[in-house]
Design a protein around this motif. Structure first.
Motif, short mmCIF file in Angstrom:
data_model
loop_
_atom_site.label_atom_id
_atom_site.label_comp_id
_atom_site.label_asym_id
_atom_site.label_seq_id
_atom_site.Cartn_x
_atom_site.Cartn_y
_atom_site.Cartn_z
N ALA A 1 0.70 -1.12 0.20
CA ALA A 1 0.44 -0.14 -0.25
C ALA A 1 0.83 1.33 0.12
O ALA A 1 0.93 2.13 -0.76
CB ALA A 1 -1.16 0.47 1.39
N THR A 2 1.93 1.00 0.63
CA THR A 2 3.00 2.32 0.73
C THR A 2 3.64 2.47 -0.53
O THR A 2 2.98 3.82 -1.19
CB THR A 2 4.33 1.87 1.97
OG1 THR A 2 3.33 2.22 2.57
CG2 THR A 2 4.68 3.49 1.85
N TYR A 3 3.64 2.08 -1.20
CA TYR A 3 4.64 1.91 -2.78
C TYR A 3 3.56 2.25 -3.07
O TYR A 3 3.41 3.28 -4.68
CB TYR A 3 4.89 0.58 -2.90
CG TYR A 3 5.60 -0.61 -2.51
CD1 TYR A 3 7.05 0.15 -1.14
CD2 TYR A 3 5.71 -1.52 -2.42
CE1 TYR A 3 7.19 -0.25 -0.33
CE2 TYR A 3 6.94 -2.66 -0.94
CZ TYR A 3 7.60 -1.57 -0.57
OH TYR A 3 8.69 -2.53 -0.01
N TYR A 4 2.27 2.44 -3.54
CA TYR A 4 0.75 2.66 -4.45
C TYR A 4 1.21 4.27 -4.39
O TYR A 4 0.99 4.97 -4.86
CB TYR A 4 -0.10 1.35 -4.31
CG TYR A 4 -0.38 0.83 -5.03
CD1 TYR A 4 0.19 0.47 -5.87
CD2 TYR A 4 -0.86 -0.96 -4.31
CE1 TYR A 4 -0.08 -0.86 -6.65
CE2 TYR A 4 -0.74 -1.85 -4.85
CZ TYR A 4 -0.58 -1.93 -6.47
OH TYR A 4 -0.55 -2.97 -7.06
N ILE A 5 0.94 4.10 -2.47
CA ILE A 5 0.46 6.07 -2.16
C ILE A 5 1.95 6.91 -2.64
O ILE A 5 2.10 8.08 -3.30
CB ILE A 5 0.81 5.60 -0.90
CG1 ILE A 5 -1.01 5.22 -0.19
CG2 ILE A 5 0.70 7.41 0.08
CD1 ILE A 5 -0.98 5.29 0.96
N ASN A 6 3.28 6.20 -2.42
CA ASN A 6 4.38 7.24 -2.92
C ASN A 6 4.09 7.22 -4.62
O ASN A 6 5.16 8.32 -4.83
CB ASN A 6 5.37 6.60 -2.31
CG ASN A 6 5.68 6.20 -1.12
OD1 ASN A 6 5.05 6.15 -0.14
ND2 ASN A 6 6.93 5.32 -0.83
N ARG A 7 3.95 6.89 -5.00
CA ARG A 7 3.74 6.13 -6.42
C ARG A 7 2.69 7.14 -7.91
O ARG A 7 2.99 7.88 -7.87
CB ARG A 7 3.51 5.08 -7.31
CG ARG A 7 3.98 4.72 -8.96
CD ARG A 7 4.15 3.83 -9.66
NE ARG A 7 2.68 3.12 -9.10
CZ ARG A 7 2.34 2.11 -10.24
NH1 ARG A 7 3.40 1.35 -10.83
NH2 ARG A 7 1.41 1.25 -9.70
N ALA A 8 2.03 7.01 -6.36
CA ALA A 8 0.84 8.15 -6.46
C ALA A 8 1.37 9.95 -6.25
O ALA A 8 0.61 10.21 -6.87
CB ALA A 8 -0.60 7.65 -5.32
N THR A 9 1.61 9.77 -4.65
CA THR A 9 2.43 11.31 -4.75
C THR A 9 3.28 11.76 -5.75
O THR A 9 3.63 12.99 -6.17
CB THR A 9 3.56 11.02 -3.30
OG1 THR A 9 2.38 11.08 -2.36
CG2 THR A 9 3.86 13.21 -3.25
N CYS A 10 4.46 10.92 -6.52
CA CYS A 10 5.41 11.26 -7.78
C CYS A 10 4.16 11.31 -9.26
O CYS A 10 4.09 12.66 -9.58
CB CYS A 10 6.17 10.61 -7.87
SG CYS A 10 7.02 9.58 -6.86
N HIS A 11 3.28 11.33 -9.13
CA HIS A 11 2.06 11.55 -9.71
C HIS A 11 1.51 13.00 -9.79
O HIS A 11 1.27 13.08 -10.74
CB HIS A 11 0.62 10.45 -10.39
CG HIS A 11 1.69 9.36 -11.28
ND1 HIS A 11 2.17 8.89 -12.15
CD2 HIS A 11 1.43 7.89 -10.88
CE1 HIS A 11 2.41 8.44 -11.88
NE2 HIS A 11 2.02 6.46 -11.69
N ALA A 12 1.08 12.96 -8.79
CA ALA A 12 0.22 14.26 -8.15
C ALA A 12 1.21 15.88 -8.25
O ALA A 12 0.90 16.67 -9.25
CB ALA A 12 0.30 13.96 -6.43
N GLN A 13 2.60 15.32 -8.34
CA GLN A 13 3.45 16.34 -8.55
C GLN A 13 3.18 16.82 -9.90
O GLN A 13 3.92 17.17 -10.50
CB GLN A 13 5.01 15.63 -8.38
CG GLN A 13 5.36 15.86 -6.59
CD GLN A 13 5.13 16.65 -5.73
OE1 GLN A 13 5.45 17.84 -6.25
NE2 GLN A 13 4.12 16.57 -4.89
#
Length: 259
Positions: free
Chosen positions: A174-186
């Motif tokens: 779940a953390t890996y997905y959230i971290n990748r999502a945070t990159c996409h948000a940038q």
């Protein structure tokens, strides 16, 4: 003997390079007075002894106790950073050196050491490739350092590698997905944010970071009701999240303006 006398005995042995003997006397000092602010210096000294003995895990444990009893003192995070660096965990070492530098912003020794550690991280990142990562934790660590440097596409690649390597039952997925999502948000890739947050929430339905990231992505796509639902879900978790509370207000105003 008092705790201070035990500590002084430990200091004498430390100066002579007799680190195991120093540990013995520092331990007596800690037994006599384990929780006071004064004990912080003893935990720090014993941590230094353990580092000299190459007992790095014990050094980290003492550094953490030092931080607990003297949270604003430079020595706790510094000792922890040194031990972590000796174990090869340069990312966590850099993080703890940053904490130490906040305690004493003008400390030249810490500034010098953190610069050297950041050089090591930079060289590691330049040398590393996505395929060379053999564990999910390694891929995540390099992804984190790329994210910190603003290299979002590279960070995405490493978080994706972490997901490839992590077993299906790995609680960190779940953390890996959230971290990748945070990159996409940038990069304002809101649809990709939502996809990754959905996957994270499938694994951890009440994850506040995933809910908040998805809410902001829905807001970016002007899907006000969906964003409002997610912001409210974060507020309902009782975490006193200011971004979530403010998001509720923004979405409510946007929905009113649509009428």
């Amino acid at each position: 003997m008092s705790a201070d006398e035990y500590k002084n005995k430990g200091n004498d042995f430390f100066k002579k390079g007799k680190y195991q003997d120093a540990v013995t006397w520092y331990s007596k000092a800690i037994e006599a007075d384990p929780d006071s602010e004064a004990a912080g210096a003893v935990y720090s000294n014993r941590a230094a002894s353990y580092i000299s003995l190459k007992q790095y895990k014990e050094a980290i444990a003492d550094a953490e106790r030092c931080i607990q009893v003297r949270p604003n003192w430079i020595k706790g995070p510094f000792r922890k950073a040194v031990a972590l660096e000796c174990l090869g965990n340069i990312d966590e070492a850099e993080k703890n050196l940053s904490v130490a530098l906040k305690c004493e912003p003008g400390n030249a020794d810490i500034q010098d050491r953190i610069g050297k550690v950041r050089d090591l991280i930079k060289k590691r990142n330049e040398k590393a490739t996505v395929s060379s990562c053999k564990t999910a934790a390694e891929a995540k660590q390099i992804g984190n350092s790329h994210f910190k440097a603003g290299n979002y596409e590279k960070a995405i690649a490493y978080y994706s590698r972490a997901l490839e390597l992590a077993p299906e039952n790995d609680p960190d997925r779940a953390t890996y997905y959230i971290n990748r999502a945070t990159c996409h948000a940038q990069t304002s890739s809101y649809k990709s944010v939502i996809v990754d947050c959905n996957d994270a929430l499938d694994l951890d339905p009440k994850n506040p970071k995933a809910l908040l990231r998805r809410a902001m992505a829905f807001e970016g796509l002007e899907k006000w009701q969906k964003a409002l639902d997610d912001f409210r879900a974060v507020v309902a978790l009782g975490l006193n999240s200011v971004p979530a509370t403010e998001g509720v207000g923004r979405c409510q105003r946007s929905l009113r303006n649509m009428v």
